[in-house]
Design an enzyme around this catalytic site. Structure first.
Site, PDB file in Angstrom:
ATOM      1  N   TYR A 135     -77.220  66.042  11.670  1.00 55.71           N
ATOM      2  CA  TYR A 135     -75.763  66.120  11.652  1.00 55.71           C
ATOM      3  C   TYR A 135     -75.169  65.530  10.382  1.00 55.71           C
ATOM      4  O   TYR A 135     -74.122  65.986   9.918  1.00 55.71           O
ATOM      5  CB  TYR A 135     -75.173  65.362  12.850  1.00 55.71           C
ATOM      6  CG  TYR A 135     -74.912  66.202  14.075  1.00 55.71           C
ATOM      7  CD1 TYR A 135     -75.943  66.885  14.694  1.00 55.71           C
ATOM      8  CD2 TYR A 135     -73.636  66.292  14.614  1.00 55.71           C
ATOM      9  CE1 TYR A 135     -75.708  67.635  15.827  1.00 55.71           C
ATOM     10  CE2 TYR A 135     -73.393  67.045  15.744  1.00 55.71           C
ATOM     11  CZ  TYR A 135     -74.433  67.716  16.347  1.00 55.71           C
ATOM     12  OH  TYR A 135     -74.188  68.461  17.467  1.00 55.71           O
ATOM     13  N   LYS A 190     -89.756  65.596  18.867  1.00 54.50           N
ATOM     14  CA  LYS A 190     -90.508  66.786  18.471  1.00 54.50           C
ATOM     15  C   LYS A 190     -91.584  66.293  17.506  1.00 54.50           C
ATOM     16  O   LYS A 190     -91.716  66.778  16.377  1.00 54.50           O
ATOM     17  CB  LYS A 190     -89.552  67.823  17.836  1.00 54.50           C
ATOM     18  CG  LYS A 190     -90.156  69.198  17.618  1.00 54.50           C
ATOM     19  CD  LYS A 190     -90.409  69.987  18.902  1.00 54.50           C
ATOM     20  CE  LYS A 190     -91.195  71.255  18.605  1.00 54.50           C
ATOM     21  NZ  LYS A 190     -91.540  72.021  19.822  1.00 54.50           N
ATOM     22  N   ASP A 222     -88.670  70.738  23.779  1.00 54.82           N
ATOM     23  CA  ASP A 222     -88.743  72.037  24.474  1.00 54.82           C
ATOM     24  C   ASP A 222     -89.163  71.837  25.925  1.00 54.82           C
ATOM     25  O   ASP A 222     -88.595  72.414  26.856  1.00 54.82           O
ATOM     26  CB  ASP A 222     -89.666  73.025  23.731  1.00 54.82           C
ATOM     27  CG  ASP A 222     -91.006  72.436  23.327  1.00 54.82           C
ATOM     28  OD1 ASP A 222     -91.197  71.203  23.445  1.00 54.82           O
ATOM     29  OD2 ASP A 222     -91.879  73.211  22.884  1.00 54.82           O
ATOM     30  N   ASP A 246     -77.340  66.725  21.708  1.00 56.11           N
ATOM     31  CA  ASP A 246     -76.225  67.671  21.834  1.00 56.11           C
ATOM     32  C   ASP A 246     -76.618  68.806  22.773  1.00 56.11           C
ATOM     33  O   ASP A 246     -75.880  69.167  23.694  1.00 56.11           O
ATOM     34  CB  ASP A 246     -75.871  68.225  20.449  1.00 56.11           C
ATOM     35  CG  ASP A 246     -74.746  69.237  20.507  1.00 56.11           C
ATOM     36  OD1 ASP A 246     -73.750  68.968  21.195  1.00 56.11           O
ATOM     37  OD2 ASP A 246     -74.866  70.305  19.870  1.00 56.11           O
ATOM     38  N   ASP A 250     -75.631  69.317  27.186  1.00 61.57           N
ATOM     39  CA  ASP A 250     -74.926  70.471  27.764  1.00 61.57           C
ATOM     40  C   ASP A 250     -75.729  71.060  28.922  1.00 61.57           C
ATOM     41  O   ASP A 250     -75.163  71.437  29.957  1.00 61.57           O
ATOM     42  CB  ASP A 250     -74.688  71.565  26.708  1.00 61.57           C
ATOM     43  CG  ASP A 250     -73.309  71.462  26.062  1.00 61.57           C
ATOM     44  OD1 ASP A 250     -72.783  70.331  25.975  1.00 61.57           O
ATOM     45  OD2 ASP A 250     -72.761  72.501  25.639  1.00 61.57           O
TER      46      ASP A 250
HETATM   47  C1  IPM Z   1     -70.399  67.297  21.433  1.00 62.19           C
HETATM   48  C2  IPM Z   1     -69.847  68.435  20.640  1.00 62.19           C
HETATM   49  C3  IPM Z   1     -69.766  68.009  19.176  1.00 62.19           C
HETATM   50  C4  IPM Z   1     -71.175  67.732  18.711  1.00 62.19           C
HETATM   51  C5  IPM Z   1     -69.051  69.009  18.243  1.00 62.19           C
HETATM   52  C6  IPM Z   1     -67.654  69.321  18.740  1.00 62.19           C
HETATM   53  C7  IPM Z   1     -69.020  68.529  16.829  1.00 62.19           C
HETATM   54  O1  IPM Z   1     -70.615  69.569  20.809  1.00 62.19           O
HETATM   55  O2  IPM Z   1     -69.756  66.215  21.451  1.00 62.19           O
HETATM   56  O3  IPM Z   1     -71.451  67.464  22.039  1.00 62.19           O
HETATM   57  O4  IPM Z   1     -71.891  68.633  18.275  1.00 62.19           O
HETATM   58  O5  IPM Z   1     -71.580  66.563  18.767  1.00 62.19           O
HETATM   59 MG    MG Z   2     -72.150  69.376  22.268  1.00 67.54          MG
END
Ligand code: IPM
Ligand code: MG
Length: 356
Positions: A135, A190, A222, A246, A250
């Site tokens: 990042y 990884k 993975d 990240d 999700d």
């Molecule tokens: C998160 C989001 C952010 C990230 C974006 C909006 C930059 O996806 O907080 O997970 O990638 O960290």
């Molecule tokens: Mg995110």
């Protein structure tokens, strides 16, 4: 205690408004100040993280953040896009430790796309490093490929890197979090392919010597993605880097049926933090009054617990959220037949009532 309120874009304003309502109903004295961020910052001051907003965030005791982003800013140069606001705050305030709990409330077991026996009772925590990795690694950019079969062609490149102190500090945070829970920590890496993550793994093993009471294991990213949907309850605390965290967070969020339920905290070394829902700005439903404010309300509870030292008030909010769920109130994202559909403000008001 001063709280910086940064609603941001899309549904940000409406969900943050509900969380502020809940905070104000606690009977504590909070000073709040609101500032624009993300696309709203760009509109107001030509930058996603205006100077005044950054200054406010720095001087506040805690930050309540909504969400940033809107497709209409996609054509802007990267430095001006809404996402730079949250990345800038994480970096400028050294908010390196991101806590993303994934908890399934019993009432919502039907909202998950996974079978009830796979997810019921789920309670896991992802600790994501937020200040390093690909990042922020330099160099990055566009160039002419310096070598390889496509030498001379245009290429994009980024740099994955982690320094030893960065890995150590997130490792300590994660081990301490695991110590307060089920005492099991899975470090996701990884190491089979990447130097950065072989190093990560070695440091995790070294730090684990300070925590003999916590069981550490290692998993490739993975496989971790696969295990998260196969048998998510086997995890207790997961610690991983910025990029993998990240993605995995999700996936973990969706185990619970709705990303609209999940709070998050991003902390510095002194437990000052930024609190935000795990979901995004959802511009498609902005202004319709149907967004689920519970993730933001639960983020406010995390703020009380981690940064403002008000654990009893945090409990009150969390219990109030459980109560409105058991009363059958549902925003559309978690609605099922037999429950009562409510909007954003109604949900916020129901939580306020349930505090009593
Ligand atoms: C998160 C989001 C952010 C990230 C974006 C909006 C930059 O996806 O907080 O997970 O990638 O960290
Ligand atoms: Mg995110």
């Amino acid at each position: 205690m001063k709280i910086a309120i940064l609603p941001g874009d899309g549904i940000g304003a409406e969900i943050v408004e509900q969380a502020v309502k809940v905070l104000n109903a606690l009977g504590q004295k909070f000073e709040t100040e609101t500032a624009p961020v993300g696309g709203a910052g760009y509109e107001a001051h030509g930058h996603p993280l205006p100077d005044g907003t950054l200054k406010l965030a720095k001087e506040a005791d805690a930050i309540l953040f909504g969400a940033v982003g809107d497709w209409k800013y996609d054509a802007l140069e990267r430095a001006l896009r809404p996402e730079q606001a949250i990345l800038g705050l994480r970096k400028e305030l050294t908010l390196f430790a991101n806590f993303r709990p994934a908890i399934l409330y019993p009432e919502l077991v039907g909202a998950s796309t996974l079978k009830p026996e796979v997810v019921s009772g789920l309670d896991i925590l992802i600790v994501r490093e937020l200040n390093g990795d690909i990042y922020f690694g330099q160099p990055r950019g566009l160039r002419e490929a310096p070598d390889g079969p496509f030498k001379g062609a245009r290429e994009g490149f980024d740099t994955m890197r982690y320094s030893e102190p960065e890995i150590r500090r997130i490792a300590h945070v994660a081990f301490q979090a695991a110590r307060k829970r089920g005492k099991r920590l899975t470090s996701v890496d990884k190491a089979n392919v990447l130097e950065t993550f072989q190093f990560w793994k070695d440091i995790m093993i070294d730090v684990s010597k300070d925590y003999p009471d916590v069981e550490l294991d290692h998993m490739y990213v993975d496989n971790a993605a696969m295990q998260l949907v196969r048998a998510p309850k086997k995890f207790d605390v997961i610690v991983t880097g910025n990029m993998f965290g990240d993605i995995l967070s999700d996936a973990a969020a969706m185990l619970t049926g709705s990303i609209g339920m999940l709070p998050s905290a991003s902390l510095d070394a002194n437990n000052k933090g930024l609190y935000e829902p795990s979901h995004g700005s959802a511009p498609d439903i902005a202004g319709k009054g149907i967004a689920n404010p519970l993730a933001t309300i639960l983020s406010a509870a995390m703020m009380l617990r981690f940064s403002l030292n008000l654990p009893a008030e945090a409990d009150r909010i969390e219990n109030a959220v459980k109560k409105v769920l058991s009363q059958g109130l549902r925003t559309p994202d978690i609605f099922e037949a037999g429950t009562t559909r409510v909007g954003t403000a109604e949900m916020g008001e129901a939580v306020v009532r349930a505090l009593a």
